[in-house]
Enzyme design. Sequence first.
Site, mmCIF file in Angstrom:
data_model
loop_
_atom_site.group_PDB
_atom_site.id
_atom_site.type_symbol
_atom_site.label_atom_id
_atom_site.label_comp_id
_atom_site.label_asym_id
_atom_site.label_seq_id
_atom_site.Cartn_x
_atom_site.Cartn_y
_atom_site.Cartn_z
ATOM 1 N N GLY A 64 -6.983 1.157 -3.807
ATOM 2 C CA GLY A 64 -7.846 0.165 -4.079
ATOM 3 C C GLY A 64 -8.555 -0.039 -3.051
ATOM 4 N N ARG B 30 -19.136 3.452 8.104
ATOM 5 C CA ARG B 30 -20.206 3.488 9.177
ATOM 6 C C ARG B 30 -19.894 3.911 10.503
ATOM 7 N NH1 ARG B 30 -22.111 -0.710 12.269
ATOM 8 N NH2 ARG B 30 -24.372 -1.145 12.211
ATOM 9 N N VAL C 128 -18.730 7.646 10.907
ATOM 10 C CA VAL C 128 -19.669 8.364 10.796
ATOM 11 C C VAL C 128 -20.655 8.583 12.077
ATOM 12 C CG1 VAL C 128 -22.143 8.946 9.680
ATOM 13 C CG2 VAL C 128 -20.060 8.387 8.260
ATOM 14 N N ARG D 55 -7.448 6.545 -7.241
ATOM 15 C CA ARG D 55 -6.173 7.140 -7.292
ATOM 16 C C ARG D 55 -5.911 8.624 -7.723
ATOM 17 N NH1 ARG D 55 -3.613 2.269 -5.354
ATOM 18 N NH2 ARG D 55 -4.719 0.701 -6.382
ATOM 19 N N ASP E 184 -0.702 2.710 2.240
ATOM 20 C CA ASP E 184 0.425 3.625 2.605
ATOM 21 C C ASP E 184 0.637 4.718 1.743
ATOM 22 O OD1 ASP E 184 1.357 1.920 0.767
ATOM 23 O OD2 ASP E 184 3.239 1.542 1.690
ATOM 24 N N THR F 53 -6.782 -2.357 2.862
ATOM 25 C CA THR F 53 -6.147 -2.921 1.719
ATOM 26 C C THR F 53 -6.055 -4.378 1.968
ATOM 27 O OG1 THR F 53 -4.275 -2.947 0.191
ATOM 28 C CG2 THR F 53 -3.825 -2.364 2.570
ATOM 29 N N ASP G 110 -4.264 -6.295 0.744
ATOM 30 C CA ASP G 110 -2.910 -6.924 0.937
ATOM 31 C C ASP G 110 -2.079 -7.226 2.291
ATOM 32 O OD1 ASP G 110 -2.641 -7.083 -1.748
ATOM 33 O OD2 ASP G 110 -1.687 -5.247 -2.103
ATOM 34 N N ASP H 36 -0.471 -5.065 3.735
ATOM 35 C CA ASP H 36 1.060 -4.692 3.677
ATOM 36 C C ASP H 36 1.278 -3.192 4.423
ATOM 37 O OD1 ASP H 36 -0.568 -3.134 1.869
ATOM 38 O OD2 ASP H 36 0.804 -3.379 0.043
ATOM 39 N N ARG I 169 -9.586 -27.223 -6.702
ATOM 40 C CA ARG I 169 -9.128 -28.516 -6.308
ATOM 41 C C ARG I 169 -9.956 -29.764 -6.568
ATOM 42 N NH1 ARG I 169 -5.929 -30.407 -2.177
ATOM 43 N NH2 ARG I 169 -5.717 -28.297 -1.308
ATOM 44 N N MET J 25 -3.476 -12.277 -5.611
ATOM 45 C CA MET J 25 -3.052 -10.807 -5.940
ATOM 46 C C MET J 25 -1.764 -10.576 -4.682
ATOM 47 S SD MET J 25 -6.253 -8.225 -6.203
ATOM 48 C CE MET J 25 -6.434 -7.585 -7.964
ATOM 49 N N ARG K 208 1.008 -7.209 -5.205
ATOM 50 C CA ARG K 208 2.103 -6.786 -6.091
ATOM 51 C C ARG K 208 3.475 -6.917 -5.513
ATOM 52 N NH1 ARG K 208 0.043 -1.201 -7.449
ATOM 53 N NH2 ARG K 208 -1.182 -1.733 -5.447
HETATM 54 P P1 ATP Z 1 -3.320 0.408 -2.281
HETATM 55 O O1 ATP Z 1 -2.696 -0.469 -1.200
HETATM 56 O O2 ATP Z 1 -4.661 -0.156 -2.481
HETATM 57 O O3 ATP Z 1 -2.469 0.717 -3.510
HETATM 58 P P2 ATP Z 1 -2.792 3.109 -1.536
HETATM 59 O O4 ATP Z 1 -3.364 3.936 -0.553
HETATM 60 O O5 ATP Z 1 -1.403 2.659 -1.317
HETATM 61 O O6 ATP Z 1 -3.728 1.849 -1.647
HETATM 62 P P3 ATP Z 1 -1.775 4.558 -3.879
HETATM 63 O O7 ATP Z 1 -2.421 4.488 -5.283
HETATM 64 O O8 ATP Z 1 -0.386 4.485 -3.411
HETATM 65 O O9 ATP Z 1 -2.877 3.430 -2.870
HETATM 66 O O10 ATP Z 1 -2.123 5.993 -3.180
HETATM 67 C C1 ATP Z 1 -3.454 6.222 -3.071
HETATM 68 C C2 ATP Z 1 -3.445 8.117 -3.542
HETATM 69 O O11 ATP Z 1 -2.752 8.634 -2.338
HETATM 70 C C3 ATP Z 1 -2.834 8.492 -4.666
HETATM 71 O O12 ATP Z 1 -3.669 8.209 -5.830
HETATM 72 C C4 ATP Z 1 -2.327 9.763 -4.458
HETATM 73 O O13 ATP Z 1 -3.321 10.664 -4.579
HETATM 74 C C5 ATP Z 1 -2.352 9.829 -2.998
HETATM 75 N N1 ATP Z 1 -0.630 9.907 -2.673
HETATM 76 C C6 ATP Z 1 0.112 8.753 -2.687
HETATM 77 N N2 ATP Z 1 1.167 8.928 -2.235
HETATM 78 C C7 ATP Z 1 1.331 10.322 -1.977
HETATM 79 C C8 ATP Z 1 2.285 11.255 -1.490
HETATM 80 N N3 ATP Z 1 3.631 10.918 -1.307
HETATM 81 N N4 ATP Z 1 1.943 12.632 -1.286
HETATM 82 C C9 ATP Z 1 0.541 12.978 -1.556
HETATM 83 N N5 ATP Z 1 -0.426 12.102 -1.980
HETATM 84 C C10 ATP Z 1 0.012 10.963 -2.108
#
Ligand code: ATP
Length: 327
Positions: free
Chosen positions: A11, A21, A24, A72, A103, A125, A127, A129, A154, A169, A171
Amino acid sequence: MRTIGVLTSGGDAPGMNAAIRAVVRGGILQGLNVVGIGHGYQGLVEGEIIPLEMRSVSGHLHRGGTLLATARSADFMTEQGFARALATLQDNGIDGLAVIGGDGSYRGALELAKAGIHVVGLPGTIDNDIPGTEYTIGFDTAVNTCVELSDKLRDTAQSHERCSVIEVMGRHCGNIALAAGLACGATAILVPEITVDFEQDVLARIDETRSTGKRHFILIVSEGVFGEGFPFKDSAEIAGAVTERLGIPARTTVLGHVQRGGNPSARDRIIAAEMGYLAAELLSRKGTPRAVCYQDGRVCDRDLAQALAMPKPFDFEQYRMAMAVSG
Ligand code: ATP
């Protein structure tokens, strides 16, 4: 000259641009060639390489979203897709990668590390989290958005002597709900980490404050509360129960994706810049997979796998305090 890449994954979160930035510019100052990868790991699978230089990242610092786009990627998690991602890195001479995401994105980075790529994860992120760090890029802006919108709600709740049920938000975690609820003086804050006794923790609290003269009420509800064991299926049902049981008119507002957008706050820009700069430095040194973290008011780094294995405790103490001072 060595080449490193930077991508945003999962996300989006306000402040990601400030992090890009800094990676880079920090990388270029370290003598590295830096390229962007569009659309997260999907861009790695599809070979979406974006050449970057000092000026490519101008004008984005104050903008929400991510200039590299995010996604994703199910493809990346397949054997074939992963092989294509590795081929993209090899074909473009990229031996280091800064991954800005949650994560899940960190787990993807660890897979690349096993294949010999130098990786650094940056927590991006809204969250807050991600284990191993007290802060994630985007959290402050998202909370400020919730507070700003809750303040507007309010005003109208006060005028009409209503209860405003505001869904935010989160989850799987209630960090946004707790921070926003504390900052806007919510009568009750519902989070997935705490089992709610609706009678006691919501209805009785509203009734008690009504008996002291209060005529409008804010309930902050984390989207993560709905599920097994929770008595309602959505925020509208919570509002319905407040009206039915207490005779107080109630309205529901689901803040939704507006929380993910907007100009990043100064705090998010500053922390993201510090994190991005450190990530570039870590990549220039090569070494084991690292996670850029925030601890005790400072940006630091630790082993990526160890960071992922760390607990990410909910702040129960702050929750109790928030409930104590609302009324
Ligand atoms: P958010 O907190 O916004 O959900 P996130 O990084 O946790 O962010 P995910 O959808 O869990 O979002 O992971 C992002 C992408 O990372 C996935 O679409 C996938 O391509 C890759 N990914 C997630 N878990 C694994 C894993 N165990 N092994 C390899 N790639 C992974």
